[in-house]
Design a protein around this motif. Structure first.
Motif, PDB file in Angstrom:
ATOM      1  N   VAL A  11      32.197  45.384  42.231  1.00 32.27           N
ATOM      2  CA  VAL A  11      31.857  46.875  41.717  1.00 32.27           C
ATOM      3  C   VAL A  11      33.043  47.740  42.425  1.00 32.27           C
ATOM      4  CG1 VAL A  11      29.615  46.690  41.163  1.00 32.27           C
ATOM      5  CG2 VAL A  11      30.012  47.167  43.331  1.00 32.27           C
ATOM      6  N   ASP A  12      33.735  48.735  41.762  1.00 31.27           N
ATOM      7  CA  ASP A  12      34.362  49.830  42.354  1.00 31.27           C
ATOM      8  C   ASP A  12      33.698  50.564  43.128  1.00 31.27           C
ATOM      9  OD1 ASP A  12      36.545  51.518  43.091  1.00 31.27           O
ATOM     10  OD2 ASP A  12      37.203  51.880  41.407  1.00 31.27           O
ATOM     11  N   ARG A  20      30.191  43.084  47.897  1.00 32.10           N
ATOM     12  CA  ARG A  20      29.765  41.697  47.549  1.00 32.10           C
ATOM     13  C   ARG A  20      31.186  41.436  46.010  1.00 32.10           C
ATOM     14  NH1 ARG A  20      25.620  40.168  46.171  1.00 32.10           N
ATOM     15  NH2 ARG A  20      23.587  42.171  46.651  1.00 32.10           N
ATOM     16  N   LEU A  21      30.671  40.315  45.172  1.00 33.92           N
ATOM     17  CA  LEU A  21      30.727  39.630  44.207  1.00 33.92           C
ATOM     18  C   LEU A  21      28.461  40.357  43.529  1.00 33.92           C
ATOM     19  CD1 LEU A  21      32.836  37.040  44.107  1.00 33.92           C
ATOM     20  CD2 LEU A  21      33.334  39.641  43.632  1.00 33.92           C
ATOM     21  N   ARG A  90      39.993  40.549  50.368  1.00 35.31           N
ATOM     22  CA  ARG A  90      39.079  39.584  51.201  1.00 35.31           C
ATOM     23  C   ARG A  90      39.932  39.969  52.345  1.00 35.31           C
ATOM     24  NH1 ARG A  90      34.764  41.303  50.077  1.00 35.31           N
ATOM     25  NH2 ARG A  90      34.874  42.470  52.514  1.00 35.31           N
ATOM     26  N   ARG A  91      40.381  39.203  52.967  1.00 32.92           N
ATOM     27  CA  ARG A  91      40.964  38.822  53.890  1.00 32.92           C
ATOM     28  C   ARG A  91      41.580  39.997  54.940  1.00 32.92           C
ATOM     29  NH1 ARG A  91      43.418  33.935  56.462  1.00 32.92           N
ATOM     30  NH2 ARG A  91      42.652  32.975  55.034  1.00 32.92           N
ATOM     31  N   GLY A  99      36.114  46.884  53.676  1.00 35.94           N
ATOM     32  CA  GLY A  99      35.608  46.723  52.285  1.00 35.94           C
ATOM     33  C   GLY A  99      36.360  45.978  51.525  1.00 35.94           C
ATOM     34  N   ALA A 100      36.870  45.563  50.795  1.00 33.81           N
ATOM     35  CA  ALA A 100      37.646  44.975  49.651  1.00 33.81           C
ATOM     36  C   ALA A 100      37.945  46.454  48.278  1.00 33.81           C
ATOM     37  CB  ALA A 100      37.520  43.763  48.889  1.00 33.81           C
ATOM     38  N   GLY A 101      36.913  46.543  48.055  1.00 35.01           N
ATOM     39  CA  GLY A 101      37.396  47.299  47.119  1.00 35.01           C
ATOM     40  C   GLY A 101      38.169  48.808  47.595  1.00 35.01           C
TER      41      GLY A 101
END
Length: 663
Positions: A11-12, A20-21, A90-91, A99-101
Motif C-alpha cells: 500500500v502507498d 509490508r505486503l 526493498r533492499r 520504507g519501500a514505499g
C-alpha cells in the motif's frame, strides 16, 4: 479444488507499520487486469477506507482458511512496478531503516491517463542502433583510460578521476552546449559502448547543467531516440511518457538526477554516477538514501558495471577503493591545470580580496578571452554585522540574518523578508551596520570599477547562465553555477577560499576541493588558476592535482575518531521515550557494539536526539532493530487514547548514513 489466488499488495502509505505486503483476494471480474506491477486500490480494515497500492506478487493463499478482503479495483493494467524495481526498493529501504514505499514514491511518476493510452495505442519502440562512427568515437575516448573498456565489459566497479578540460563537440546546430567537460564525453562513451552491446545505461548527475552536458555528449555518439531524460522540471505527461519508455523491453540510456539511479531500464549494463560529493545527490526525503549508496546496492542485485567518476575523490569512494571493492582506473596520460597559490605581497593590505598577482593575471587574460571569478555566496552583501561591536545583525522579528541587496539599500531579513529600517544592535545599541562579506553582485560592482569597459556577467541562483562565447568578459559566479565558456576560460580566480574553509562542517575540506577543482577544470589548456589566500592540505591538493591522496589522508584522520565514512552513523530524534526505546533495541540486537557507539541522547527542541555509530558488518542487524523500534513507536502512538499535549512533538525520525553527524 483449485488453490485460491491472492494478490500481495504494497500500500502507498508513509506509515511504517504498513510497510509490508498485504494479501487480498482477486475477484473474477478483475482477474484479467490484476497483473504484477499494476496500480490497484484496496480496502484497509483498520482505517475503514480505500487506499492506493501496487500489486507486487500473485501467489497462493495460506492453507489456513482465513477471510481476505477483495481488491477494490485495478486502476490501470499497465505494470509500472516490475519485480526488479520492488526488489531494489526493498533492499535499499531495509539498508536505511526506511520504507519501500518511500523509495517508490521517488521513482514512479503520477499516472497520466492520456499519455498512458497514447503509449498503449502506439507501437513498441525498436531497439536503438549505435552507428559505426559513433561506436568508433566512443572507443577512442575510452582508450584514454587503459583497461576501462575491459572493466566495463566485465561489469566491474570502477573509480575514475576525470581529466580537467573541455571538449568541442562536432557540429554547432545541436541543442545544448557546444563544449562539454571531458568527463561528460567519457561517461557518454561508456554508455554508447554499453548500448552497442545490447544493454541499458543509467547516468546520474547532480543537476540540470550536468545533465545537459551528458545529453549533448550523447547526441554526438548515439541516436536521439535512445536517450531518455528523467528530470523534475519536466511536465507530468512528459515524465510519465519517459517512464513508460524506460519500462519497454528494449535498451536505452537514462540521464537524470538522483532518483534516476532506480530507473527500471531493460537489462542495465552500466550505472554511472558523476560527482558523488555533490550534496544534490543526497536525497532529502525519507529514508534519505544517497544516490551513490543506492547505486552500490543495485550493482549487487543487477550485476552491471558501476562507474564512479569525478574531478575529486570523496572519502566514501576512497574507502571502497582501499577495501578493494572498487577498482581505480587511471588515465593513460595525467593532465592537470596550472594552479597558482596567490597570497598578498609585502606592502599589500591583507584584507585585499584580489592580490596583485591574481589581478595582473586577470587583466592579461582579458585581452584574449573570458575570466572566471568564483565567489562564496550570491547577492550583494549576504551578511551584515554591527558597525560597533561586530556582532551579527539579526532580525528583531524572527532572528534571521540581515542582508543588503544593493549599495545604500535598507537591510532586510534573509528568512522572513521584513525590512529593518530602524534596526538597533541588541548587544551595544548601535544603529549602524557594516558589510561583513561580498556576494556575487557586490563583487561584480567592485571588479566592474577596476576593469572599465569590460563585459561583466553574474552567474548565480538568480542569474542563470549556462554557456557563453569566447569573447573577453569577467564572469562572477557562485560555486556550482559557473557557465561553460567556449574554448575554456583564459584565467580562473578562486576567491573567498578562507571563508569557505571556516564553515563548521566535517567535510568542508572535501567540499572546497570539489568546488575549486570543478571550476579549475573549466580553464583553457595552460590557463592560470589562482587560489587566493588559502594554504594548507586542501590548497596543496589542488595545486598538485592530487585529490585521491587528500581523500586517503582525510580517511586516515577520521579512523581513530570513528567518524563517517569509516563507520556508519544513524541519527534518531523524537520524543525521549521513543528515542530510548530505539537505543535499547539496538543494544539488545547488537550487544557487540562498543560502549561509545551511542552518543546521547541530548535535548533537542521538545524532544531528544542521539547518534548510533556502527560498522558496516553490523549494518543489517542495527538497521533492522531501528526499523522495528520505529514500527513499535508508531503502534504505541495509535493506541494512545488522547493526543500529546499541545506544543510537544510526537514524531520519531530516523536517518541512517548521516554524512555530517552533530548532536
Amino acid at each position: 479444488m483449485a488453490a485460491r489466488r491472492v494478490a500481495r499488495v504494497l500500500v502507498d502509505s508513509p506509515l511504517p507499520q504498513l510497510d509490508r505486503l498485504f494479501d487480498y483476494a482477486i475477484p473474477d471480474e478483475l482477474a484479467a487486469d490484476a497483473v504484477v506491477g499494476a496500480r490497484v486500490r484496496v480496502p484497509l480494515r483498520s482505517a475503514g477506507r480505500v487506499i492506493d497500492g501496487y500489486l507486487v506478487e500473485i501467489g497462493v493463499a495460506d492453507p489456513v482458511d482465513r477471510p481476505l478482503s477483495d481488491l477494490e479495483s485495478v486502476v490501470s493494467p499497465m505494470p509500472v512496478l516490475p519485480p526488479r524495481l520492488y526488489a531494489l526498493a526493498r533492499r535499499v529501504a531495509d539498508r536505511a531503516a526506511g520504507g519501500a514505499g518511500d523509495i517508490l514514491r521517488l521513482v514512479i511518476p503520477k499516472r497520466m491517463v492520456r499519455a498512458e493510452r497514447a503509449w498503449l495505442a502506439g507501437a513498441e519502440p525498436a531497439a536503438p542502433q549505435v552507428a559505426p562512427a559513433g561506436l568508433e568515437r566512443a572507443r577512442q575516448v575510452l582508450a584514454d583510460f587503459p583497461q576501462l573498456a575491459e572493466q566495463l565489459a566485465a561489469r566491474g566497479r570502477i573509480a575514475v578521476d576525470a581529466a580537467p578540460g573541455l571538449v568541442r563537440l562536432p557540429g554547432t546546430a545541436q541543442e545544448g552546449p557546444a563544449d562539454v567537460g571531458s568527463w561528460a564525453l567519457l561517461t557518454a562513451a561508456a554508455a554508447a559502448a554499453t548500448l552497442a552491446a545490447g544493454r541499458s545505461a543509467v547516468l546520474v548527475a547532480p543537476d540540470y547543467r550536468d545533465q545537459d552536458q551528458l545529453q549533448a555528449a550523447l547526441a554526438a555518439l548515439v541516436p536521439a531516440e535512445a536517450v531518455v531524460r528523467v528530470d523534475a522540471r519536466q511536465s507530468g505527461p512528459d515524465r510519465y511518457r519517459g517512464y513508460l519508455r524506460i519500462l519497454a523491453p528494449v535498451p536505452c540510456i537514462v540521464v537524470g538526477n538522483r532518483s534516476a539511479v532506480y530507473a527500471p531500464a531493460h537489462e542495465v549494463g552500466l550505472l554511472a554516477v558523476w560527482d558523488d560529493g555533490d550534496p544534490l545527490l543526497g536525497e532529502p526525503l525519507s529514508p534519505g538514501v544517497h544516490a551513490r549508496d543506492a547505486a552500490l546496492v543495485r550493482q549487487e542485485l543487477e550485476p552491471c558495471a558501476l562507474l564512479l567518476i569525478g574531478h575529486t575523490r570523496t572519502t566514501d569512494v576512497q574507502r571502497l577503493v582501499d577495501a578493494g571493492w572498487v577498482r581505480e582506473v587511471p588515465a593513460r596520460r595525467r593532465r592537470s591545470p596550472r594552479v597558482i597559490l596567490s597570497a598578498t605581497r609585502e606592502g599589500e593590505s591583507r584584507a585585499s580580496r584580489v592580490p596583485s598577482a591574481a589581478f595582473a593575471a586577470a587583466r592579461e587574460a582579458l585581452m584574449t578571452g573570458p575570466v572566471l571569478v568564483q565567489v562564496a555566496r550570491p547577492g550583494y552583501a549576504p551578511s551584515l554585522v554591527c558597525a560597533e561591536c561586530r556582532k551579527p545583525a539579526r532580525c528583531r522579528h524572527c532572528g534571521g540574518p540581515l542582508r543588503a541587496t544593493r549599495h545604500g539599500a535598507v537591510p532586510d531579513c534573509l528568512w522572513c523578508g521584513r525590512t529593518a529600517a530602524a534596526w538597533t544592535c541588541a548587544s551595544c545599541g548601535s544603529d549602524r551596520v557594516r558589510m561583513s562579506s561580498s556576494g556575487s553582485v557586490r563583487t561584480a560592482d567592485e571588479l566592474g570599477r577596476a576593469f572599465p569597459h569590460t563585459r561583466i556577467i553574474v552567474a548565480d541562483g538568480e542569474h542563470v547562465v549556462t554557456a557563453l562565447d569566447g569573447r573577453p568578459a569577467l564572469v562572477i559566479a557562485t560555486r556550482g553555477a559557473e557557465p561553460i565558456a567556449a574554448g575554456g576560460y583564459a584565467a580562473v580566480l578562486l576567491l573567498d577560499g578562507d571563508r569557505m574553509l571556516q564553515t563548521e562542517d566535517l567535510r568542508i575540506g572535501e567540499s572546497c576541493l570539489r568546488w575549486w577543482s570543478n571550476a579549475a577544470a573549466l580553464a583553457a589548456p595552460g590557463a592560470a588558476v589562482h587560489l587566493v589566500g588559502v594554504t594548507g592540505p586542501v590548497a596543496r591538493a589542488l595545486a598538485t592535482w592530487s585529490q585521491p591522496a587528500y581523500a586517503r589522508t582525510e580517511l586516515a584522520e577520521r579512523a581513530p575518531l570513528k567518524m563517517p565514512p569509516v563507520v556508519r552513523v544513524a541519527a534518531v530524534e523524537g520524543p525521549p521515550r521513543d528515542v530510548e526505546a530505539v537505543l535499547a533495541a539496538v543494544r539488545a540486537a547488537a550487544p557487540e557494539l562498543p560502549a561509545d557507539a551511542v552518543l546521547g541522547p541530548v535535548p533537542a527542541g521538545d524532544g531528544a536526539r542521539a547518534l548510533v555509530r556502527f560498522g558496516y558488518g553490523a549494518g543489517k542487524v542495527v538497521t533492522g532493530a531501528v526499523r522495528g523500534a520505529v514500527v513499535a513507536a508508531a503502534l504505541r502512538g495509535r493506541r494512545r487514547p488522547k493526543g500529546p499535549p499541545a506544543g510537544t512533538r510526537n514524531t520519531l525520525r530516523v536517518r541512517v548514513d548521516v554524512l555530517d553527524p552533530e548532536l
